[in-house]
Structure formats: structure tokens, C-alpha cells
Scaffold this motif. Structure first.
Motif, PDB file in Angstrom:
ATOM      1  N   VAL A   1       1.014   4.107  -3.111  1.00 57.85           N
ATOM      2  CA  VAL A   1       0.830   5.557  -3.011  1.00 57.85           C
ATOM      3  C   VAL A   1       2.060   6.280  -3.544  1.00 57.85           C
ATOM      4  CG1 VAL A   1       0.547   7.493  -1.406  1.00 57.85           C
ATOM      5  CG2 VAL A   1      -0.850   5.432  -1.135  1.00 57.85           C
TER       6      VAL A   1
ATOM      7  N   ARG B   1       0.839  -1.201   0.000  1.00 55.41           N
ATOM      8  CA  ARG B   1       0.000   0.000   0.000  1.00 55.41           C
ATOM      9  C   ARG B   1       0.873   1.249   0.000  1.00 55.41           C
ATOM     10  NH1 ARG B   1      -3.696   0.531   4.925  1.00 55.41           N
ATOM     11  NH2 ARG B   1      -4.188  -1.582   4.291  1.00 55.41           N
TER      12      ARG B   1
ATOM     13  N   TYR C   1      -2.647   9.299   3.262  1.00 58.27           N
ATOM     14  CA  TYR C   1      -2.943   8.647   1.978  1.00 58.27           C
ATOM     15  C   TYR C   1      -3.020   7.126   2.095  1.00 58.27           C
ATOM     16  CZ  TYR C   1      -2.130  13.043  -0.532  1.00 58.27           C
ATOM     17  OH  TYR C   1      -2.206  14.330  -0.996  1.00 58.27           O
ATOM     18  N   THR C   2      -2.176   6.541   2.939  1.00 56.88           N
ATOM     19  CA  THR C   2      -2.139   5.083   3.054  1.00 56.88           C
ATOM     20  C   THR C   2      -3.089   4.540   4.105  1.00 56.88           C
ATOM     21  OG1 THR C   2      -0.298   5.196   4.630  1.00 56.88           O
ATOM     22  CG2 THR C   2       0.266   4.879   2.282  1.00 56.88           C
TER      23      THR C   2
END
Length: 160
Positions: free
Chosen positions: A58, A54, A73-74
Motif C-alpha cells: 500500500v 501488504r 487500506y491494508t
């Protein structure tokens, strides 16, 4: 079990009255749990975790991000993300660079090896993504994405 969608804005409704199959946060968590479970074994054979992939995902799209922003974001807590970044850096997949205007800030980048490793992970991610949306047409998908973006905007409005 009744599959009809119940009104969602009834403030006095209990979770039991709404039902798990009508409670969007439960369904979203369950979907992502199944998506991650589908990929977990595939990534494990590569010596990677869901969190590591992940993170690389990103960084493959947004380069030069700070740890704080990457955490958002993650959707990974900063302490877990810091350990993940240490591992990815040791594997040669991520590099940290000092910020241009503030030496305390570190920007994160995917290395060429990291980009290649993510490239090997991507087909499994894409296959799982495609399977998730089997029998969902383009118009339904577009509406779903628009709804998710509205929800994300609504959540951001209420962040402190």
C-alpha cells in the motif's frame, strides 16, 4: 454438489440453503486465504510476514498516509498495524514524519530500502495474482473488478 447460482436476495434463506459455494463473502475469504498461503513461505524466507508486505504494498502506491487510513487500506487492525510499523521502521523499510499542519499526526512513507524490499516481493505476488486469474479473459476480469468496486461502494454507504 449443485454449482448453479442461487438467488442471493432471498431474505429468509439460511446459509445452508444458500450454500458456502454460493456465498460470496465465504468465497472471497477463501480465495484471499489461499492467495496469502501461497505467498507466506516465500515471504518467510525473506524474514517478512504477509501483513508487513501488504503494508509495504500500500505504501508503494499511496505515500504520506496516516496510520488510520493505512489500517483501512491494508485491512489490518490498528493494534496489529502499529506493531507491524514498529518492525518495518526498525528494519529501515518505513519512516514516519510529523504532519505539516498537526504535529500529532504522523505520515508514513516507504524508504528506499523498503521500496527495494517490496520490489523483491512483488514478482511472487504478481505470479500468484496471475495464477488466480488463469483462464479468465480480460472482459471477465474487467467485469469482476467493476463488481468489486460497486461492492466496496455499497459497504462504504453503510459504514457508521
Amino acid at each position: 454438489m449443485d454449482q448453479s447460482v442461487q438467488p442471493r436476495r432471498q431474505r429468509t434463506a439460511t446459509l445452508g440453503q444458500i450454500g458456502l459455494q454460493q456465498f460470496a463473502p465465504y468465497l472471497m475469504n477463501r480465495i484471499m486465504g489461499r492467495y496469502n498461503a501461497t505467498l507466506r513461505d516465500e515471504f518467510r524466507t525473506r524474514g517478512l510476514t504477509i501483513v508487513q508486505v501488504r503494508t509495504m504494498a500500500v505504501l508503494s502506491v499511496i505515500e504520506g498516509v496516516t496510520v488510520n487510513d493505512l489500517s483501512v487500506y491494508t485491512v489490518i487492525e490498528q493494534s496489529t498495524l502499529s506493531r507491524t510499523l514498529d518492525t518495518l521502521e526498525a528494519q529501515g523499510f518505513v519512516r514516519r514524519e510529523q504532519g505539516e499542519t498537526d504535529s500529532r499526526v504522523r505520515k508514513l512513507y516507504l524508504t528506499d530500502d523498503g521500496r527495494a524490499e517490496f520490489g523483491r516481493a512483488w514478482p511472487a505476488m504478481h505470479d500468484a495474482f496471475e495464477a488466480m486469474f488463469d483462464d479468465i479473459d480480460d472482459a471477465e476480469y474487467a467485469g469482476f473488478i467493476a463488481t468489486l468496486q460497486k461492492m466496496l461502494k455499497n459497504i462504504r454507504k453503510h459504514e457508521i
